[in-house]
Write a protein that holds these residues in place. Structure first.
Motif, PDB file in Angstrom:
ATOM      1  N   GLN A   8       0.840  -1.193  -0.231  1.00 48.12           N
ATOM      2  CA  GLN A   8       0.018   0.030   0.094  1.00 48.12           C
ATOM      3  C   GLN A   8       0.880   1.384  -0.219  1.00 48.12           C
ATOM      4  O   GLN A   8       1.703   1.542   1.205  1.00 48.12           O
ATOM      5  N   PRO A   9       1.048   1.828  -0.950  1.00 48.62           N
ATOM      6  CA  PRO A   9       2.087   2.821  -1.317  1.00 48.62           C
ATOM      7  C   PRO A   9       2.079   4.064  -0.292  1.00 48.62           C
ATOM      8  O   PRO A   9       0.970   4.619   0.034  1.00 48.62           O
ATOM      9  N   PRO A  10       3.055   4.724  -0.041  1.00 52.01           N
ATOM     10  CA  PRO A  10       2.723   5.979   0.360  1.00 52.01           C
ATOM     11  C   PRO A  10       2.278   7.088  -0.283  1.00 52.01           C
ATOM     12  O   PRO A  10       2.175   6.929  -1.639  1.00 52.01           O
ATOM     13  N   GLY A  59       8.084   6.532   4.230  1.00 48.25           N
ATOM     14  CA  GLY A  59       8.242   7.382   3.073  1.00 48.25           C
ATOM     15  C   GLY A  59       8.757   6.436   2.073  1.00 48.25           C
ATOM     16  O   GLY A  59       8.761   5.157   2.210  1.00 48.25           O
ATOM     17  N   LEU A  60       8.939   6.762   0.654  1.00 50.20           N
ATOM     18  CA  LEU A  60       9.235   5.782  -0.458  1.00 50.20           C
ATOM     19  C   LEU A  60      10.732   5.314  -0.224  1.00 50.20           C
ATOM     20  O   LEU A  60      11.128   3.952  -0.530  1.00 50.20           O
ATOM     21  N   VAL A  86       1.142   5.091  -9.698  1.00 51.66           N
ATOM     22  CA  VAL A  86       2.120   4.787 -10.948  1.00 51.66           C
ATOM     23  C   VAL A  86       3.264   5.305 -10.941  1.00 51.66           C
ATOM     24  O   VAL A  86       4.509   4.740 -11.331  1.00 51.66           O
ATOM     25  N   GLU A  87       3.494   6.557 -10.201  1.00 51.58           N
ATOM     26  CA  GLU A  87       4.919   7.177 -10.115  1.00 51.58           C
ATOM     27  C   GLU A  87       5.657   6.307  -9.037  1.00 51.58           C
ATOM     28  O   GLU A  87       7.036   6.150  -9.188  1.00 51.58           O
ATOM     29  N   VAL A  88       5.094   5.703  -7.968  1.00 42.98           N
ATOM     30  CA  VAL A  88       5.778   4.552  -7.263  1.00 42.98           C
ATOM     31  C   VAL A  88       6.288   3.516  -7.889  1.00 42.98           C
ATOM     32  O   VAL A  88       7.463   3.102  -7.738  1.00 42.98           O
ATOM     33  N   GLY A 119       0.270   3.755 -17.321  1.00 45.18           N
ATOM     34  CA  GLY A 119       1.378   3.260 -16.270  1.00 45.18           C
ATOM     35  C   GLY A 119       2.511   2.349 -16.944  1.00 45.18           C
ATOM     36  O   GLY A 119       2.289   1.182 -17.134  1.00 45.18           O
ATOM     37  N   GLY A 120       3.515   2.884 -17.615  1.00 47.19           N
ATOM     38  CA  GLY A 120       4.467   1.943 -18.225  1.00 47.19           C
ATOM     39  C   GLY A 120       5.211   0.971 -17.426  1.00 47.19           C
ATOM     40  O   GLY A 120       5.704   0.132 -17.790  1.00 47.19           O
TER      41      GLY A 120
END
Length: 475
Positions: A8-10, A59-60, A86-88, A119-120
């Motif tokens: 579960q991302p930041p 954090g990431l 997507v950035e994560v 999301g590549g």
């Protein structure tokens, strides 16, 4: 077996991405649901790890450091958090180019090809129920042979495999409490109306109701209530009680635990023998005799979606509920000593300035112990979303459903009712409900009786007024 990280991302500070059937957003007071949708497949994958970043305040950077040693990462996403997630995924690929990354959740279940196109770094998305889908991928199966996914082949072409059959034998699912014990700190999880610390889990999936706004039944869970056996449920609660002796309350997060009344009573009687305190989601139509059985066997609180005090709006959203039935049910709960956390939604189809006032009057009249007021949120895959797009009620600028801080916006508007009017009505609702002499006296009395509750309510009060200030900035 691939070494698998469930994440579960930041995200936004305080963002509850793991929320169940309702909304992924920041709450009025600090609130975090357990990431059960991720914990369930994590329990199926030997040697896996679950990281729930928001409640752990991670954090990431520390996640990227850990991710370098994993072969597969499964990320739970949602409409409000998708761009961030997507950035994560992109950062994870940079840190570990050989890692396979899959997304799960209602957002990608209903928009699989669109999600992959945006999301590549995403290798696949899992549609609908994904527990055994993820297990098969973690076992090293060729993606072409895994039911229920849409994936990117080596040539970059998006491939949609056939649907996975819905799980019928729910007792095949292992206990999520094993993963909670292994990977989570339960004290990190707060819900304003539940005793702390609490533990939540599902005893079944699906909901018989057809509410047009509700996310999970329309996207992942379905409208048949598929359940675990009472013995299976109670065995897990007994295990959780041993694992977490500090827990003061167990919560059953099924969309509507009371959809099967004989089963609810059977589970309650078994829980009564364990001596645990518990709460659940319920529809406002449970007969008094059933309420009494549940109360006598440890039930403390019901989370009830009233949604509106206007009968026509309830018809519009296919709630299947009559106001007079909800009134009688609520009175029964008051008389039996069962607390209610009532949830309401403003901005549903048919809403007007007068229906908002009508709903506030209804809420103060039936007087649940606590309330939550949300803004109608048209999630992709729901009837409400399609209705909003067809009628021009939803602007593209509001489609992410939260602002830059993760706070709910009013995404819908009508010719007779603007975004701003709907948004501002949430604060009006809270003030008129809580700033009444009887309600203030009730809260103060609760605080006087319990020093722990006094400390908690004071903290929540500070958080609530901070939340209102943030809403004013967003307005």
């Amino acid at each position: 077996m691939m070494k698998t990280l469930f994440l579960q991302p930041p995200s936004f500070d305080g963002f509850d991405g793991g929320a169940g059937s309702r909304y992924q957003a920041r709450r009025e007071i600090k609130s975090f649901w357990f990431p059960t949708w991720l914990a369930q497949p994590a329990a199926l994958v030997e040697g896996s790890k679950l990281i729930d970043a928001p409640p752990a305040r991670l954090g990431l950077d520390p996640i990227l450091a850990q991710a370098r040693s994993y072969d597969l990462c499964v990320i739970h996403t949602s409409t409000p958090s998708f761009a961030n997630d997507v950035e994560v995924a992109r950062r994870l690929k940079e840190a570990n180019p050989s890692m396979k990354i899959g997304f799960v959740g209602a957002k990608v279940a209903v928009q699989p090809t669109e999600s992959l196109a945006q999301g590549g770094a995403i290798d696949f998305v899992a549609r609908n129920e994904f527990d055994f889908t993820i297990k098969e991928i973690a076992e090293g199966r060729d993606l072409a042979s895994v039911d229920g996914i849409t994936w990117r082949n080596p040539s970059g072409v998006l491939v949609q495999n056939k649907d996975r059959a819905m799980l019928e034998d729910m007792d095949r699912l292992p206990f999520v409490t094993e993963v909670y014990k292994r990977d989570l700190r339960i004290e990190d999880y707060f819900i304003g109306y539940l005793l702390h610390p609490y533990v939540s889990l599902y005893t079944g999936r699906g909901c018989k109701s057809r509410c047009t706004f509700c996310l999970w039944p329309q996207t992942v869970g379905g409208h048949r209530y598929r359940t675990r056996s009472p013995d299976h449920v109670v065995e897990e609660i007994a295990l959780a009680k041993r694992y977490f002796p500090q827990v003061r309350e167990f919560f059953f997060d099924d969309d509507t635990f009371t959809d099967d009344l004989p089963r609810a009573e059977a589970i309650a009687r078994k829980l009564g023998k364990l001596g645990v305190q518990w709460s659940c989601n319920a529809k406002a139509n449970v007969p008094r005799e059933t309420l009494k059985v549940l109360r006598d066997n440890g039930l403390r609180l019901l989370l009830v979606g009233y949604e509106s005090g206007n009968q026509q709006i309830l018809h519009n959203i296919k709630k299947g509920m009559r106001i007079e039935v909800a009134r009688r049910f609520t009175q029964d709960c008051h008389e039996l000593g069962i607390k209610i956390h009532g949830t309401f939604i403003l901005g549903l189809p048919g809403e007007t300035t007068e229906t908002i006032r009508e709903t506030i009057r209804f809420a103060t009249d039936i007087n649940p112990h606590t309330i939550q007021v949300s803004l109608a949120a048209p999630y992709p895959g729901t009837f409400l979303y399609n209705q909003a797009v067809e009628n021009g009620w939803l602007d593209a600028a509001n489609a992410e459903l939260v602002d830059d801080h993760g706070v709910q916006i009013a995404p819908l508007h009508y010719p007779h009712l603007s975004h701003t009017e709907i948004f501002d009505s949430v604060e009006t609702f809270y003030r008129q409900f809580y700033f009444r002499a009887p309600k203030i006296a009730s809260i103060v009395g609760e605080m006087i009786r319990s020093p722990q509750m006094m400390k908690r309510r004071l903290r929540e009060g500070v958080e609530f007024f901070h939340f209102l200030r943030e809403r004013h900035k967003a307005a």
